[in-house]
Motif scaffolding. Sequence first.
Motif, mmCIF file in Angstrom:
data_model
loop_
_atom_site.group_PDB
_atom_site.id
_atom_site.type_symbol
_atom_site.label_atom_id
_atom_site.label_comp_id
_atom_site.label_asym_id
_atom_site.label_seq_id
_atom_site.Cartn_x
_atom_site.Cartn_y
_atom_site.Cartn_z
ATOM 1 N N GLN A 177 5.311 -4.081 13.967
ATOM 2 C CA GLN A 177 5.988 -2.843 13.569
ATOM 3 C C GLN A 177 6.895 -3.084 12.365
ATOM 4 O OE1 GLN A 177 6.158 0.353 14.857
ATOM 5 N NE2 GLN A 177 5.185 0.256 16.856
ATOM 6 N N ILE A 178 7.645 -4.180 12.409
ATOM 7 C CA ILE A 178 8.560 -4.507 11.318
ATOM 8 C C ILE A 178 7.776 -4.800 10.047
ATOM 9 C CG2 ILE A 178 10.279 -6.170 10.521
ATOM 10 C CD1 ILE A 178 11.083 -6.511 13.484
ATOM 11 N N LYS A 179 6.696 -5.506 10.183
ATOM 12 C CA LYS A 179 5.845 -5.847 9.040
ATOM 13 C C LYS A 179 5.312 -4.583 8.371
ATOM 14 C CE LYS A 179 1.696 -8.591 7.967
ATOM 15 N NZ LYS A 179 0.651 -9.474 8.571
ATOM 16 N N ASP A 180 4.858 -3.642 9.172
ATOM 17 C CA ASP A 180 4.337 -2.381 8.616
ATOM 18 C C ASP A 180 5.436 -1.604 7.896
ATOM 19 O OD1 ASP A 180 1.815 -2.885 9.555
ATOM 20 O OD2 ASP A 180 2.005 -1.645 11.351
ATOM 21 N N LEU A 181 6.621 -1.550 8.482
ATOM 22 C CA LEU A 181 7.729 -0.845 7.858
ATOM 23 C C LEU A 181 8.093 -1.473 6.514
ATOM 24 C CD1 LEU A 181 10.259 -0.078 10.742
ATOM 25 C CD2 LEU A 181 9.172 1.591 9.241
ATOM 26 N N ALA A 182 8.224 -2.784 6.515
ATOM 27 C CA ALA A 182 8.640 -3.481 5.295
ATOM 28 C C ALA A 182 7.645 -3.278 4.160
ATOM 29 C CB ALA A 182 8.817 -4.964 5.582
ATOM 30 N N ARG A 183 6.380 -3.226 4.493
ATOM 31 C CA ARG A 183 5.346 -3.158 3.466
ATOM 32 C C ARG A 183 4.969 -1.731 3.067
ATOM 33 N NH1 ARG A 183 1.276 -8.180 5.190
ATOM 34 N NH2 ARG A 183 2.734 -9.821 4.563
ATOM 35 N N ASN A 184 5.220 -0.773 3.945
ATOM 36 C CA ASN A 184 4.762 0.596 3.674
ATOM 37 C C ASN A 184 5.875 1.622 3.523
ATOM 38 O OD1 ASN A 184 1.997 -0.214 3.924
ATOM 39 N ND2 ASN A 184 2.231 -0.183 6.146
ATOM 40 N N PHE A 185 7.043 1.354 4.050
ATOM 41 C CA PHE A 185 8.120 2.344 4.038
ATOM 42 C C PHE A 185 8.929 2.318 2.746
ATOM 43 C CE2 PHE A 185 12.411 3.840 5.214
ATOM 44 C CZ PHE A 185 12.088 5.105 5.688
ATOM 45 N N ILE A 186 9.074 1.138 2.157
ATOM 46 C CA ILE A 186 9.891 0.970 0.959
ATOM 47 C C ILE A 186 9.028 0.981 -0.297
ATOM 48 C CG2 ILE A 186 11.523 -0.547 -0.239
ATOM 49 C CD1 ILE A 186 12.614 0.755 2.306
ATOM 50 N N THR A 187 9.403 1.813 -1.261
ATOM 51 C CA THR A 187 8.675 1.900 -2.521
ATOM 52 C C THR A 187 9.295 0.966 -3.561
ATOM 53 O OG1 THR A 187 10.072 3.655 -3.435
ATOM 54 C CG2 THR A 187 8.212 4.338 -2.038
ATOM 55 N N PRO A 188 8.537 0.619 -4.608
ATOM 56 C CA PRO A 188 9.107 -0.203 -5.693
ATOM 57 C C PRO A 188 10.339 0.455 -6.320
ATOM 58 C CG PRO A 188 6.721 -0.160 -5.857
ATOM 59 C CD PRO A 188 7.087 0.833 -4.799
ATOM 60 N N GLU A 189 10.340 1.790 -6.407
ATOM 61 C CA GLU A 189 11.486 2.496 -6.977
ATOM 62 C C GLU A 189 12.722 2.310 -6.095
ATOM 63 O OE1 GLU A 189 12.755 6.966 -8.541
ATOM 64 O OE2 GLU A 189 11.027 6.723 -7.213
#
Length: 273
Positions: A177-189
């Motif tokens: 769950q944490i891995k998915d959040l870190a990789r998909n929730f945060i944008t480069p901006e």
Amino acid sequence: MAIITISRQVAALGDEIAAAAAKELGYSFITRKQIEKRIVELGFDVKHMTKFDEKKPGFFASLSKSRDEYLNYLQYAVLESALENNCILIGRGAFVILEDIPNHIPLRFVSPDNIRIERLMKEFNWNEKQAQTRLEESAANRQGFHKSFFNVDNEDASNYLLTLNTGMISLEKAVSQIKDLARNFITPEQEEKGTERIKILLKAQGLVNQLLFEYKLNINMLHADVDDSCKVITLNGIADSNAIVERASSLAVKLAPDFQVKPKITVVQDFKN
């Protein structure tokens, strides 16, 4: 990428999940002991550390200057660590210190009392009463710490993006769950804006620390607020003379030439430490 902060109940597997998630993501895991070590390196007297170690300060400790010193060094240490990005920080009120950072993911881990009691009994070879006492002491200490230093309820779910019940979800699934959040929730901006915001907050906290610890200005509860434009630093606190306020303003202009510094330090003539 992300800056992840973790708040946890005792025996809710927060440390274990944080370490596993950091390894899976290739993130730095900033432990409580690392933050404590950095606080001391910055100048805090190690003999006072036990008074503020994730617990509510005692009556006299709460009135002492070491309490404010601890908070200023703590905030600097957390911001400094977060500037790395791609990191996981656990405890120490990090979720509050970083609450306005765009690429911050605050998480909380909980678990039913009976499961946490079983974990403590197994880990420490305790009886049920000993484990129950540890649960109660830990909850009271952590609530007291967050209330005293940040005036927040650490058990309020609205402080977190996600709360995971480790009595219902395995360590492996929590890490996923944490891995998915870190990789998909945060944008480069968000990451770019977050990094810039942390840099400014770190400079503002560094300014406060210089005024207090290098120039030894007698300003109680001194703290710096940074506006949304990241161009204006407002100094707040309590001093006992206009001369001290003027000295702080003059030094701030020299120490932070890239910012507009606004002193809003209250002068109370009879205010003493």
